[in-house]
Every structure is written in structure tokens, then in C-alpha cells.
Design a protein around this motif. Structure first.
Motif, PDB file in Angstrom:
ATOM      1  N   ASN A   1       1.539   7.021   3.917  1.00  0.00           N
ATOM      2  CA  ASN A   1       0.825   8.253   4.283  1.00  0.00           C
ATOM      3  C   ASN A   1      -0.635   8.241   3.834  1.00  0.00           C
ATOM      4  N   THR A   2      -1.232   7.054   3.889  1.00  0.00           N
ATOM      5  CA  THR A   2      -2.645   6.925   3.543  1.00  0.00           C
ATOM      6  C   THR A   2      -3.365   6.252   4.709  1.00  0.00           C
ATOM      7  N   THR A   3      -4.537   6.789   5.067  1.00  0.00           N
ATOM      8  CA  THR A   3      -5.346   6.158   6.107  1.00  0.00           C
ATOM      9  C   THR A   3      -6.427   5.312   5.455  1.00  0.00           C
ATOM     10  N   TYR A   4      -6.895   4.300   6.198  1.00  0.00           N
ATOM     11  CA  TYR A   4      -7.834   3.343   5.643  1.00  0.00           C
ATOM     12  C   TYR A   4      -9.037   3.160   6.559  1.00  0.00           C
ATOM     13  N   ASN A   5     -10.175   2.974   5.964  1.00  0.00           N
ATOM     14  CA  ASN A   5     -11.417   2.743   6.686  1.00  0.00           C
ATOM     15  C   ASN A   5     -11.327   1.405   7.420  1.00  0.00           C
ATOM     16  N   GLN A   6     -11.380   1.429   8.729  1.00  0.00           N
ATOM     17  CA  GLN A   6     -11.219   0.215   9.524  1.00  0.00           C
ATOM     18  C   GLN A   6     -12.403  -0.741   9.401  1.00  0.00           C
ATOM     19  N   ASN A   7     -13.507  -0.269   8.832  1.00  0.00           N
ATOM     20  CA  ASN A   7     -14.672  -1.138   8.653  1.00  0.00           C
ATOM     21  C   ASN A   7     -14.580  -2.010   7.399  1.00  0.00           C
ATOM     22  N   ILE A   8     -13.563  -1.746   6.587  1.00  0.00           N
ATOM     23  CA  ILE A   8     -13.369  -2.550   5.373  1.00  0.00           C
ATOM     24  C   ILE A   8     -12.430  -3.701   5.705  1.00  0.00           C
ATOM     25  N   PRO A   9     -12.868  -4.933   5.537  1.00  0.00           N
ATOM     26  CA  PRO A   9     -12.013  -6.076   5.901  1.00  0.00           C
ATOM     27  C   PRO A   9     -10.785  -6.179   5.008  1.00  0.00           C
ATOM     28  N   THR A  10      -9.656  -6.517   5.601  1.00  0.00           N
ATOM     29  CA  THR A  10      -8.431  -6.737   4.837  1.00  0.00           C
ATOM     30  C   THR A  10      -8.501  -8.113   4.176  1.00  0.00           C
ATOM     31  N   PRO A  11      -7.690  -8.342   3.171  1.00  0.00           N
ATOM     32  CA  PRO A  11      -7.679  -9.683   2.565  1.00  0.00           C
ATOM     33  C   PRO A  11      -7.424 -10.793   3.586  1.00  0.00           C
ATOM     34  N   LYS A  12      -6.451 -10.581   4.473  1.00  0.00           N
ATOM     35  CA  LYS A  12      -6.104 -11.653   5.420  1.00  0.00           C
ATOM     36  C   LYS A  12      -7.279 -12.025   6.324  1.00  0.00           C
ATOM     37  N   SER A  13      -8.096 -11.051   6.677  1.00  0.00           N
ATOM     38  CA  SER A  13      -9.214 -11.332   7.576  1.00  0.00           C
ATOM     39  C   SER A  13     -10.267 -12.234   6.930  1.00  0.00           C
TER      40      SER A  13
ATOM     41  N   ALA B   1      -4.717  -8.070  -7.356  1.00  0.00           N
ATOM     42  CA  ALA B   1      -6.106  -7.596  -7.362  1.00  0.00           C
ATOM     43  C   ALA B   1      -6.687  -7.558  -5.952  1.00  0.00           C
ATOM     44  N   LEU B   2      -6.243  -8.454  -5.096  1.00  0.00           N
ATOM     45  CA  LEU B   2      -6.696  -8.424  -3.698  1.00  0.00           C
ATOM     46  C   LEU B   2      -6.344  -7.092  -3.047  1.00  0.00           C
ATOM     47  N   ALA B   3      -5.079  -6.684  -3.208  1.00  0.00           N
ATOM     48  CA  ALA B   3      -4.613  -5.445  -2.571  1.00  0.00           C
ATOM     49  C   ALA B   3      -5.189  -4.209  -3.248  1.00  0.00           C
ATOM     50  N   VAL B   4      -5.313  -4.258  -4.586  1.00  0.00           N
ATOM     51  CA  VAL B   4      -5.863  -3.107  -5.313  1.00  0.00           C
ATOM     52  C   VAL B   4      -7.323  -2.887  -4.912  1.00  0.00           C
ATOM     53  N   ALA B   5      -8.093  -3.971  -4.881  1.00  0.00           N
ATOM     54  CA  ALA B   5      -9.508  -3.851  -4.512  1.00  0.00           C
ATOM     55  C   ALA B   5      -9.655  -3.325  -3.091  1.00  0.00           C
ATOM     56  N   TYR B   6      -8.805  -3.828  -2.177  1.00  0.00           N
ATOM     57  CA  TYR B   6      -8.850  -3.325  -0.803  1.00  0.00           C
ATOM     58  C   TYR B   6      -8.546  -1.825  -0.779  1.00  0.00           C
ATOM     59  N   TYR B   7      -7.507  -1.411  -1.466  1.00  0.00           N
ATOM     60  CA  TYR B   7      -7.125   0.002  -1.488  1.00  0.00           C
ATOM     61  C   TYR B   7      -8.280   0.871  -1.993  1.00  0.00           C
ATOM     62  N   LEU B   8      -8.907   0.454  -3.079  1.00  0.00           N
ATOM     63  CA  LEU B   8      -9.974   1.260  -3.666  1.00  0.00           C
ATOM     64  C   LEU B   8     -11.215   1.292  -2.776  1.00  0.00           C
ATOM     65  N   ALA B   9     -11.385   0.239  -1.980  1.00  0.00           N
ATOM     66  CA  ALA B   9     -12.535   0.205  -1.072  1.00  0.00           C
ATOM     67  C   ALA B   9     -12.268   0.961   0.215  1.00  0.00           C
ATOM     68  N   ALA B  10     -11.011   0.965   0.690  1.00  0.00           N
ATOM     69  CA  ALA B  10     -10.737   1.436   2.055  1.00  0.00           C
ATOM     70  C   ALA B  10      -9.954   2.739   2.140  1.00  0.00           C
ATOM     71  N   ALA B  11      -9.177   3.109   1.130  1.00  0.00           N
ATOM     72  CA  ALA B  11      -8.352   4.321   1.210  1.00  0.00           C
ATOM     73  C   ALA B  11      -9.241   5.549   1.383  1.00  0.00           C
ATOM     74  N   GLU B  12      -8.855   6.447   2.270  1.00  0.00           N
ATOM     75  CA  GLU B  12      -9.730   7.567   2.622  1.00  0.00           C
ATOM     76  C   GLU B  12      -9.361   8.879   1.950  1.00  0.00           C
TER      77      GLU B  12
ATOM     78  N   ARG C   1     -18.661   1.780  -2.264  1.00  0.00           N
ATOM     79  CA  ARG C   1     -17.935   2.139  -3.483  1.00  0.00           C
ATOM     80  C   ARG C   1     -17.965   1.009  -4.521  1.00  0.00           C
ATOM     81  N   ILE C   2     -18.426  -0.171  -4.100  1.00  0.00           N
ATOM     82  CA  ILE C   2     -18.283  -1.361  -4.953  1.00  0.00           C
ATOM     83  C   ILE C   2     -19.627  -2.050  -5.147  1.00  0.00           C
TER      84      ILE C   2
ATOM     85  N   LEU D   1       0.815  -1.211   0.000  1.00  0.00           N
ATOM     86  CA  LEU D   1       0.000   0.000   0.000  1.00  0.00           C
ATOM     87  C   LEU D   1       0.852   1.267   0.000  1.00  0.00           C
ATOM     88  N   PRO D   2       0.335   2.342  -0.590  1.00  0.00           N
ATOM     89  CA  PRO D   2       1.042   3.636  -0.551  1.00  0.00           C
ATOM     90  C   PRO D   2       1.192   4.121   0.886  1.00  0.00           C
TER      91      PRO D   2
END
Length: 829
Positions: A29-41, A141-152, A70-71, A26-27
Motif C-alpha cells: 500500500n505504498t506508491t513510488y516515484n517512477q523517476n527513481i531507478p530501481t536496483p535492477k535497472s 541496503a539496496l532496497a532500503v535506499a530505494y524505499y527512502l528515495a522513492a516512497a511517496e 532526498r539524498i 517493500l511495504p
């Protein structure tokens, strides 16, 4: 550069010894929505720790869609192995509320140059791992989808972009490879390239279920995965489409443009200019993480059947990414130890740099697409093309079906007419007006080209669809020949003309007649084939007509009629009931009607056998003609009894001679052996068939530099071109063909000398055979009057060879019947 390589080496060594977590990708200096599950979870492991299986990939995408406004997610169908073909639509919540209006306004801009595009969102289609054993894309795609769903901090991107997100272009192949890599993973990662982990078993995970390279099917659209993505493409007409691949482990990272001289001339220059500008974003992003890369030095934009090139003829910009592959979890390379997480991070980085470019170049790219279709509409085309086959409605329909999948307008013919000596019948022919939005795509599909700027091709140099489908074709006909537009395309329904107490005749011209004949023979019914032309009650019947007598069958007259009605409808063929055996020409009781034996066909597969070629044959039997094909793996071939098989097919192969004695005995006892491409040389060298080969020569090119030495040798290959041959229609190999000429695909430099006896050359290249595509000067001399087919007796059996693939990529319908003729009539050759 040395410091960078050392950094890469040390960094990847450390990665091979410890886990990475999501933050590695992940890039900063970016914050992420904690309500969006990570791939590992959801999937139970970090991205890159294990190879993602398709079922877990699907599970995570579904969880993301249910967790993020967003999805949205849709299932567009299933693969041959019944895996879902998912597509995520990712954009801002506000855009989601108005998504259909956004889509319609986007399409309106391609139809009307007056539409203001300045405030429209740009549409980006991101697709991953069309080759299943190039898995860094789908894992990224796992990480990209997470980023697009969770990046704030990405509101501007989401407000101005609609992302069509295809996490796995090839679910079946991805699953196959993930199974291999995961089951062979060591606890202590072993990067030795000789380890079993990096040598997957035949046929590998690159292809889909039937072993097709799906990155060649964007234009022909014959596979379920392709049908789904092409429907999505035309539904949205994305502005940019990215295609994430892998290449050799010792490479780095490639992004387009490819080699400029290998761009298809039908692609506008502005397309390549924009591609190059987008490339600056990839370079900047990869510079930031210290990754090596290159551009414009390999790959090309020529064949429109690839994912990175198909968009270019549709007003979009296609972009190929090629990442050096770890082919497992970590592998020693020239650049140090290449880890799986490192390959994923590069793909992730390129996915985000694409979106950054799309956001910043939005208006410019939208304007390019609008201008593309404006120029197409104003091209001044006032004529049409027509194609068809007066004796084969199915084959014509199948080509029309491809055009409809690409949203190309087609019309029926207003009435039967003859042009250039070819008859175009209503119901058997189709007219394509050229004054339509997709006329550039039509030109690309029927393109004929024999002169090229460059002589090297990453793929085929010709794919002309009228030749591939084996239909009659004429250009520049008046629009008055067009009847009503066809909005609901339907196959011509098969039928039995009437009940007979004497017998039934089935012409062999229709594409699906092998399916019908196989059903008849599997029912233990007797059938014969006409070796000569004849007339029955004024109706003409050609070589290869099938006769099914009523008497002395296992079904009575009524049962036989009902069964043949089912066969006719199922196979879309016409069967005629006759009342007399007295003909003009050979009578129905003549010895010139030969009994057809029920075939039991096997094919050699496994190590040494070309996976694509064998898969195409398997698909032809299983999907097209509902015929059982037993696949015999080379690993156990020597241990089994093959006497029960009537035919054995050997695709292009490089196998040992240990099987030769067994095959020779089988043929001498009456078997029919059918060999393709390299197998022909193998059979000849082992004295199973007598063939004389012309030696391929290299064009004499003076003053070739050391730098360009590989270009000289590479230019001698036939990457894929189309050639014309004359056919002897009285020979059983050509039963079902109505014309005296046949278009053949070839991608080999195997040239077989013609026999001195002309009747032993039932298919022979003409003295000027090139129809479309590239061939070197010396090879163009050699191919003249050679033969692509040979059949010889060996004992009681036959050995039959083809120099090239008659079933290429499932869209060479025009030569599929050659293989079927060897199956049903091979013992008569």
C-alpha cells in the motif's frame, strides 16, 4: 508455532524455486516515484537474485544520489584495496537545504542543556555488513535506499529524521564473499549445506584486507574503514546507530537488548530502557511478516569497540541485528530452507522499524542524549590523567592520535614532571583533563575492572589503553600540570644529531626503530646490537642500542650520513653521531656488540591457521614497519624450498604434523621458528621445544542446574584480559623496554611452567598478575608465576613460542616489539 514454522518452510521452498522481485521486500500500500531507478535497472538483477558486489552497490548508490533530492553522497576515503567508503545522507529536500545548520544545532544541544530540542530532527546512522560474509545487510541496503528515495508517503519521517546511510561497512570483505557465492551458485539452487557454495575458502569474507574483524575497531580506530565511520559519527553524534549482522543458519533473528547482566556498568540504564522500547517496534514489524525472532537471550553490551556498543558510551543508542545466514543463496536449516531473499527482507524490515521508532520516539531520544552530556559536564571532575613514555615519543603519539580521533581534548604537559616514580616529558607525554564533554569515553578507554556481574563475555573483558600501548599512566593529577591544548597533533620528527666519521648509535626504545633497522639492513649496511648498557660521552645507552659503524660500509661517510638522515625522518627516530668508541661500560668494538643478520621472514597461512592472528602480523610488517613478509600457504608448503628464509612465523594454528620434519631440519640448520598460542603445544608435542604445561581447572560450583550447565564451562575461558609480568631487560626479547614490568594481553588458558633457572624466564607473570578483566578463580591460581614466552636452541637454530597474541587487533602497540625482537635478535636468545 507449528503452523508458523510450516508456513516458513513452504514459503521459503517456493522462493528457492523462483525469482523474487522488489515488491517482496517493500511495504504494501505504498506508491513510488517512477523517476527513481530501481536496483535492477542499474545493477542488472533483482535484489537477492545474486549477491551484490561492492562495485555495483557503489554504482547504484551514486545513481540514487543523482536521481533524488532526498539524498546526498560523499566518499570519505578508501579501503586498503582502494574501494570507496561511501556515506549517504538521506532526509527531506527542505532539510538538505539547511543541513549544516541542522547538524550544528544538533551538536549545540549536546553542549548546552538549555537548547530546545523539541523541534530538532533525530539523527540515525544505519550501517550494514561490517562482516563481509554476512551480506544480507548490504544487499538489504539496496532496497532500503530505494524505499527512502522513492516512497511517496514518508514526508513525516524525512522531515523529522536525518539518516546517515552506510551501505557497506566492509567493502573489501563484501566483495570477496560476493565473488565466492556468485561463482559457486547453481542454476538450480542447491540448499545442501555440504555444497561448495556454503564453504568459502580461507580466510573467508568476514574480515577486511588484512583479515581484521572490523567490528572490534570502533574504539581503537586503527583501520581506514574505522577512521572514516568514526569521523562521521563524531561529526554528527547520531542518536541511534544500527549494525546489521548475520549469525548461524539454524538461528532466527536477534535484536537488542542483549543479556542484561552483560551490559557495561558505564552505560546508563536509560540507554537500555530506550533500547528495549525501540525493540517493540522491531517485534511488531517482524510479527507482521511472520518472522521468528528473539531478544535479551544472547550477545551483550560490554566491549565498547563493537558497533552496537560504542554508541552507548557516546550518548547514543547502539542496536545490533543478527539474522540467520544463508551463507549463499539458500540453505537447509532446522527451520526449513532459508533463502537469501528471506534474510534480506528481515534486515530491510528491521531497518524500517528502526526509523519508525526514531520518528515516534524522537523527542524522548533527543532528550536522553542531551541529558547524557549534561550529566557528563556536571560530573564534578576537576583532575586530569597523564600518559607517556620518556623514551618513546611515537608510541605516546599513537595513543594521543586515537584520543583525537574521538574528539577528546588533550594537552601537552606544562613542563617535565615526575609522578609515582614515572617521568613525563614535554613532547613525550600528554595530559587529558577530565572536565570535558567526552570524559565518559575517556573513562571507558582507560577503564580497569576486575569484578563483574557476569562471567561470560561475547568479546574481551578488558582493553585498558595505557596497558595496550605500553605507556606510563597516572590518574588524578592537578590540572595545573596541563600546558596548551593540542589542536594540531604532530609526530615528533626524527633526526641525526650530527655527521660522524666513526659511527652512529640508535636507541631501541622508540616504536619505529624496527622500521629504521630494517631499512639499514636492506641497504646491505652492517649494524650491531648492544648486549649491555653503556655510556658514550655522558649519554646513557640501554640494552638493544643499535650501532652502525662508518668504516667498511658500502656507503662512504657522506652517503651514509645522508641515508641515515632519510631513515631517521621516515621512521621518526633519533640517531646520534659519535666521535669515539671509548665508553663507560662496553666499548663500541666490544664482543658484546653482536652482528645483526638481515632477516628474510616468512609466515604460514591458509587452512589450519588463525586468520585474524596472521592478518595482524601481516599488517604489522607491511603497514607499520615496511618489512617484506612472505606468506606461505599450507596448500603448497611441503613442495617449496624454505632454506632462504631466516625466520618463519606460525600464528595460532591447528595444522597436521606432516610439515614437522621439514621445519625441524630448517631450524637445525639455523632457522628461527616463532610460534603463537596453539602452535606452542603443537611444537612441544612434536619434540621441537620442551615445555611443561599447567592443566586448566574448572571452578567448583555447586548445585548447577541443567539449564545453566553451559554457563559453568563458559566461565572458565579467558575471553580477553590483561596481566602483569616482570621482565629481564638484559634478555634480547625485552630490548627496548625501559620498565621492569610489562602488561600483556591474553585470551587463552595455556599456562607454561617457569624454568628452574631464572634467566630462562625473561618474561614471567607476577604472583598477582591480573591488571584488568575477567579470569576464573582456578585459572587465577594457575597463571601465577607461569611464563608467556619461551626460547630454546634446536641445532643451530631457535624455537620461540608465545602463549598469546602480542599484536592483538593492531592496537596492542605495547607488545609489538616482542615479535620484532625475535626477528632481529632471535638467534641471540
Amino acid at each position: 508455532m507449528k503452523k508458523l514454522l510450516l508456513f516458513f518452510f513452504l514459503f521459503t521452498i517456493s522462493l528457492s524455486a523462483q525469482e523474487v522481485d522488489l515488491s517482496y521486500y517493500l511495504p504494501k500500500n505504498t506508491t513510488y516515484n517512477q523517476n527513481i531507478p530501481t536496483p535492477k535497472s542499474v545493477i542488472g538483477h533483482e535484489v537477492g537474485e545474486w549477491h551484490i558486489t561492492h562495485d555495483k552497490l557503489v554504482e547504484y548508490m551514486k545513481v540514487l544520489a543523482s536521481s533524488s533530492d532526498r539524498i546526498s553522497i560523499e566518499n570519505r576515503g578508501t579501503t586498503y584495496e582502494n574501494r570507496p567508503l561511501l556515506l549517504l545522507t538521506i532526509t527531506s529536500p527542505e532539510n538538505h537545504k539547511n543541513l549544516e545548520n541542522i547538524r550544528q544545532k544538533h551538536l549545540d544541544a549536546t553542549d548546552d542543556a538549555a537548547v530546545d530540542i523539541s523541534k530538532n530532527p533525530i539523527v540515525v546512522y544505519q550501517g550494514f555488513s561490517i562482516h563481509g560474509n554476512e551480506p544480507s545487510g548490504s544487499n538489504a541496503a539496496l532496497a532500503v535506499a530505494y524505499y527512502l528515495a522513492a516512497a511517496e508517503n514518508i514526508d513525516e519521517l524525512l522531515n523529522n529524521t536525518v539518516i546517515l546511510f552506510d551501505p557497506s561497512f566492509n567493502p573489501d570483505g563484501l566483495q570477496r564473499f560476493a565473488y565466492w557465492a556468485n561463482t559457486n551458485k547453481n542454476k538450480n539452487i542447491n540448499p545442501d549445506p555440504n555444497d561448495r557454495e556454503y564453504a568459502e575458502v580461507w580466510p573467508g569474507g568476514r574480515t577486511n584486507h588484512y583479515q581484521f574483524d572490523m567490528n572490534r575497531d570502533w574504539l581503537p580506530v586503527q583501520l581506514p574503514e574505522s577512521k572514516a565511520r568514526i569521523a562521521s559519527f563524531h561529526k554528527w553524534l547520531p542518536n541511534i546507530l544500527t549494525d546489521h549482522h548475520e549469525m548461524g543458519s539454524n538461528s532466527s533473528f536477534f535484536f537488542q537488548p542483549g543479556i542484561p547482566s552483560r551490559t557495561n556498568p558505564l552505560t546508563p540504564q536509560m540507554n537500555q530502557d530506550l533500547t528495549k522500547e525501540i525493540a517493540t517496534y522491531h517485534a511488531k514489524a517482524l510479527d507482521k511478516i511472520g518472522s521468528l525472532y528473539y531478544s535479551e537471550e544472547s550477545f551483550d553490551d560490554f566491549y565498547y569497540g563493537k558497533g552496537s556498543t560504542f554508541p552507548d558510551i557516546n550518548g547514543s543508542i547502539g542496536i545490533l541485528f543478527e539474522q540467520a545466514s544463508s551463507r549463499g543463496h539458500a540453505q537447509e536449516t532446522e527451520n526449513g530452507i532459508l533463502t537469501f531473499p528471506f534474510t534480506i527482507r528481515n534486515q530491510f524490515t528491521a531497518a524500517l522499524s528502526t526509523l519508525e521508532a526514531a520518528k515516534n520516539m524522537r523527542v524522548k531520544v533527543l532528550q536522553y542524549q542531551q541529558d547524557f552530556y549534561k550529566e557528563s559536564k556536571n560530573s564534578g571532575e576537576k583532575k586530569a590523567i597523564v600518559f607517556g613514555d620518556e623514551k618513546d615519543a611515537a608510541k605516546s603519539f599513537l595513543l594521543a592520535e586515537v584520543l583525537k580521533r574521538h574528539q577528546i581534548k588533550i594537552h601537552e604537559v606544562a613542563s617535565d614532571f615526575t609522578e609515582n616514580g614515572k617521568k613525563f616529558k614535554k613532547g613525550y607525554s600528554y595530559v587529558v583533563p577530565m572536565n570535558q564533554k567526552n570524559q565518559r569515553l575517556v573513562k571507558a578507554m582507560f577503564d580497569v575492572r576486575t569484578k563483574f556481574k557476569d562471567s561470560l563475555f561475547y568479546d574481551v573483558s578488558a582493553w585498558t589503553f595505557n596497558h595496550a600501548f605500553g605507556v606510563d599512566y597516572v590518574e588524578n593529577i592537578p590540572l595545573s600540570k596541563a600546558g596548551n591544548e593540542i589542536t594540531d597533533l604532530k609526530m615528533k620528527v626524527g633526526k641525526v644529531s650530527s655527521k660522524s666519521d666513526y659511527g652512529y648509535l640508535m636507541p631501541w626504545n622508540e616504536y619505529y626503530t624496527p622500521k629504521a633497522l630494517n631499512a639499514i639492513l636492506q641497504k646491505e649496511l652492517r649494524a650491531k646490537v648492544a648486549m649491555k648498557n653503556f655510556k658514550n660521552r655522558g649519554n646513557d645507552y640501554d640494552y638493544g642500542t643499535i650501532f652502525i659503524p662508518v668504516q667498511n660500509q658500502k656507503l662512504n661517510a657522506d652517503e651514509l650520513h645522508r641515508f641515515l638522515e632519510e631513515v631517521a625522518i621516515e621512521s621518526n627516530v633519533k640517531i646520534t653521531g659519535v666521535t669515539t668508541g671509548l665508553n663507560d661500560g662496553i666499548d663500541l668494538g666490544s664482543g658484546n656488540f653482536k652482528v645483526i643478520t638481515k632477516p628474510k621472514v616468512a609466515m604460514l597461512v591458509g587452512d589450519g591457521i588463525a586468520g585474524n592472528d596472521s592478518g595482524e602480523i601481516w599488517h604489522l610488517f607491511d603497514q607499520r614497519f615496511d618489512m617484506t613478509l612472505t606468506r606461505l600457504d599450507m596448500s603448497y608448503f611441503r613442495r617449496i624450498d624454505i632454506s632462504k628464509y631466516t625466520h618463519i612465523v606460525i600464528p595460532s594454528s591447528n595444522i597436521s604434523s606432516s610439515a614437522i620434519d621439514k621445519l625441524k631440519t630448517w631450524v637445525q640448520n639455523g632457522g628461527v621458528l616463532i610460534g603463537y598460542k596453539n602452535t606452542a603445544k603443537w611444537l612441544a608435542s612434536n619434540k621441537m621445544i620442551s615445555l611443561n604445561f599447567e592443566s586448566s581447572k574448572i571452578d567448583e560450583i555447586k548445585n548447577v542446574s541443567f539449564e545453566d550447565r553451559s554457563l559453568q564451562s563458559g566461565a572458565q575461558y579467558i575471553g580477553g584480559a590483561i596481566f602483569e609480568a616482570t621482565v629481564d631487560r638484559s634478555h634480547p626479547i625485552n630490548f627496548g623496554y625501559k620498565n621492569e614490568k610489562l602488561a600483556l594481553f591474553r585470551n587463552s588458558t595455556m599456562f607454561i611452567t617457569a624454568d628452574k633457572k631464572s634467566y630462562n624466564n625473561p618474561i614471567q607473570y607476577t604472583s598477582n598478575p591480573l591488571l584488568s578483566g575477567y579470569i576464573s578463580k582456578e585459572n587465577s591460581k594457575l597463571i601465577k608465576n607461569t611464563v608467556p614466552f619461551k626460547a630454546q636452541r634446536l641445532g643451530k637454530g631457535r624455537v620461540i613460542v608465545f602463549t598469546d597474541n602480542t599484536n592483538f587487533r593492531a592496537f596492542w602497540f605495547g607488545t609489538n616489539k616482542l615479535l620484532m625482537n625475535t626477528i632481529f635478535f632471535g638467534d641471540m636468545m
